[in-house]
Design a protein around this motif. Structure first.
Motif, short mmCIF file in Angstrom:
data_model
loop_
_atom_site.label_atom_id
_atom_site.label_comp_id
_atom_site.label_asym_id
_atom_site.label_seq_id
_atom_site.Cartn_x
_atom_site.Cartn_y
_atom_site.Cartn_z
N ASP A 202 -39.63 -7.49 -39.37
CA ASP A 202 -38.92 -8.36 -38.43
C ASP A 202 -37.43 -8.35 -38.75
O ASP A 202 -37.02 -8.26 -39.92
CB ASP A 202 -39.45 -9.79 -38.50
CG ASP A 202 -40.75 -9.94 -37.72
OD1 ASP A 202 -41.18 -8.96 -37.09
OD2 ASP A 202 -41.34 -11.04 -37.74
N ILE A 203 -36.63 -8.44 -37.70
CA ILE A 203 -35.16 -8.42 -37.83
C ILE A 203 -34.63 -9.84 -37.71
O ILE A 203 -34.91 -10.52 -36.72
CB ILE A 203 -34.54 -7.53 -36.73
CG1 ILE A 203 -35.10 -6.11 -36.81
CG2 ILE A 203 -33.02 -7.52 -36.84
CD1 ILE A 203 -34.85 -5.30 -35.55
N ASP A 220 -38.34 -7.52 -33.64
CA ASP A 220 -39.58 -7.09 -34.25
C ASP A 220 -39.71 -5.58 -34.07
O ASP A 220 -39.83 -5.09 -32.95
CB ASP A 220 -40.76 -7.81 -33.60
CG ASP A 220 -42.09 -7.46 -34.24
OD1 ASP A 220 -42.09 -6.72 -35.24
OD2 ASP A 220 -43.12 -7.94 -33.74
N VAL A 221 -39.67 -4.84 -35.17
CA VAL A 221 -39.88 -3.40 -35.14
C VAL A 221 -41.38 -3.13 -35.11
O VAL A 221 -42.15 -3.77 -35.84
CB VAL A 221 -39.24 -2.72 -36.36
CG1 VAL A 221 -39.58 -1.25 -36.41
CG2 VAL A 221 -37.74 -2.92 -36.34
N GLY A 232 -35.81 -1.71 -39.35
CA GLY A 232 -35.14 -2.96 -39.01
C GLY A 232 -33.80 -3.09 -39.70
O GLY A 232 -32.82 -3.57 -39.11
N THR A 269 -41.91 3.11 -35.37
CA THR A 269 -40.76 2.31 -35.78
C THR A 269 -39.50 2.60 -34.96
O THR A 269 -38.48 1.96 -35.18
CB THR A 269 -40.45 2.53 -37.27
OG1 THR A 269 -40.32 3.93 -37.52
CG2 THR A 269 -41.57 1.97 -38.14
N ALA A 272 -38.67 -1.33 -30.75
CA ALA A 272 -38.43 -2.68 -31.24
C ALA A 272 -38.18 -3.61 -30.08
O ALA A 272 -37.64 -3.21 -29.04
CB ALA A 272 -37.23 -2.70 -32.20
#
Length: 412
Positions: A202-203, A220-221, A232, A269, A272
């Motif tokens: 999570d970012i 959220d990646v 992230g 990945t 996001a």
């Protein structure tokens, strides 16, 4: 030597005991204790790593210590630096200085360990003068035993380095502490899915702006663990690099998507969901929050009356298309009102008596009960209630960012 176990028994015991742990000190201590009296009256293990000499002894008194390599007895230093293929050498009769200032009067053998991974080592096997010299069979057993010790030491050092690397990576990838922004309350909660690693995808990023207010991002990646965390972190770094050129949330989303989109990419990945916002204080009280969204769960706005508004913004996920379309909304927060940003790990958390998801409605009910409360308390309650709902079950990464316009009464 009288009473010594059969060679196979000693090697099987070494394999079993030294394979139980990845702790260097525990394995090293076990190694010298296993060697006595099976191979020698006194055993000493010396390792040189990280510019330090570590040593363990058994026979008489079990001891261990640490010193500079130059402090080792010269005859041990010379064995540590040997580079030829002969790993086992006899130790003739004599009085031999040992690490820690002790001595042993006798004879024996010294085996150079084969743990070349960031380490040099020797195993000293010393017998008393009245004991027989090492036979060819003894030497073969000692060499095989030392090979087991070498494998255990190497495994422990590899594990130690992996743990240190994971900790360094965790610290580097953790969200930075929230800045203090005049006229705005900010609070956050962050809980990675793989709590043993404490690394999540999570970012969560907030930085103060030179002209007042703050730039914030929550996202959220796709994926979990180290790969998602690295992706992230890359987005956070890109956001920080872009911020001096523009602080417009919609522009920032478009620029980040340009970097993220890979037409040939197959890794999850690269995708996001993301919310980017700029919050500034409004004259005469309150705050204005401009949010741009890329496929992220809708923010929840908690009004003074206790009502909760679901702020649907929309927008596409980052990394999905080169010409992805994003959306924007402006939210005005009166004094005492709050905007809650969260990742889907909150609402998707499965638990409770029936294993159901925590869900948006439970989150709304929780925020209704905490309308007007300080941002830090709201973030803490969301994390606590989600954790209670999970009751120890596996979960996705969880991140929450609470933005509140303080009420004048808060300072009273």
């Amino acid at each position: 030597m009288t009473g010594q176990p059969e060679p196979r028994d000693l090697l099987m015991t070494a394999y079993r005991v030294l394979g139980r742990s990845l702790n260097l000190h525990r394995n090293a201590g076990a190694a010298v204790r296993l060697a006595v009296p099976a191979l020698a009256r006194s055993a000493v293990l010396v390792l040189v790593l990280d510019q330090q000499a570590l040593w363990w002894t058994a026979g008489g008194t079990d001891r261990e210590g640490i010193a500079a390599p130059a402090g080792l007895p010269s005859w041990i230093r010379s064995r540590l630096t040997e580079t030829d293929v002969i790993r086992l050498r006899p130790v003739p009769f004599g009085r031999w200085a040992l690490p820690g200032g002790t001595e042993h009067d006798g004879h024996g053998a010294v085996v150079q360990l084969s743990c070349s991974y960031q380490c040099r080592g020797v195993l000293l096997l010393l017998r008393d003068p009245d004991q027989p010299a090492f036979t060819a069979a003894d030497q073969e057993l000692a060499a095989e035993f030392a090979a087991s010790v070498s494998r255990a030491v190497t495994a422990a050092l590899l594990y130690r380095d992996q743990v240190q690397l994971a900790e360094q990576l965790r610290v580097a990838l953790l969200p930075a502490p929230l800045p203090s922004v005049a006229g705005i309350e900010l609070a956050a909660a962050y809980r990675p899915a793989r709590e043993a690693h404490r690394i999540g995808g999570d970012i969560l990023h907030v930085e103060s702006l030179a002209d007042g207010g703050a730039l914030c991002a929550l996202g959220d990646v796709c994926g979990k663990g180290i790969e998602a965390a690295v992706a992230g972190n890359r987005l956070r770094k890109s956001l920080r690099a872009l911020q001096p050129f523009t602080s417009q949330p919609l522009d920032l989303l478009n620029l980040l998507n340009d970097e993220t989109f890979d037409p040939d990419g197959a890794d999850a990945t690269q995708f996001a969901t993301l919310l980017i916002g700029v919050v500034r204080v409004v004259p005469h009280g309150g705050a204005l929050l401009r949010l741009a969204a890329g496929g992220h769960p809708p923010p929840l706005v908690v009004r003074r009356a206790g009502t909760v508004q679901v702020q649907h913004i929309g927008g596409m996920m980052l990394g999905a298309e080169a010409s992805a379309k994003f959306a924007e909304a402006v939210i005005w927060l009166a004094p005492g009102e709050t905007c809650v940003l969260y990742t889907d790990g909150v609402v998707d958390a499965e638990g409770g008596p029936l294993g159901a998801a925590f869900g948006e409605q439970r989150l709304i009910a929780l925020l209704t009960d905490y309308a007007g409360m300080p941002a830090a308390l709201v973030a803490e309650r969301i994390e606590q209630c989600t954790s209670d709902w999970l009751n120890g079950a596996d979960h996705d990464d969880i991140a929450v960012l609470v933005v509140r316009a303080p009420h004048p009464q808060d300072a009273a």
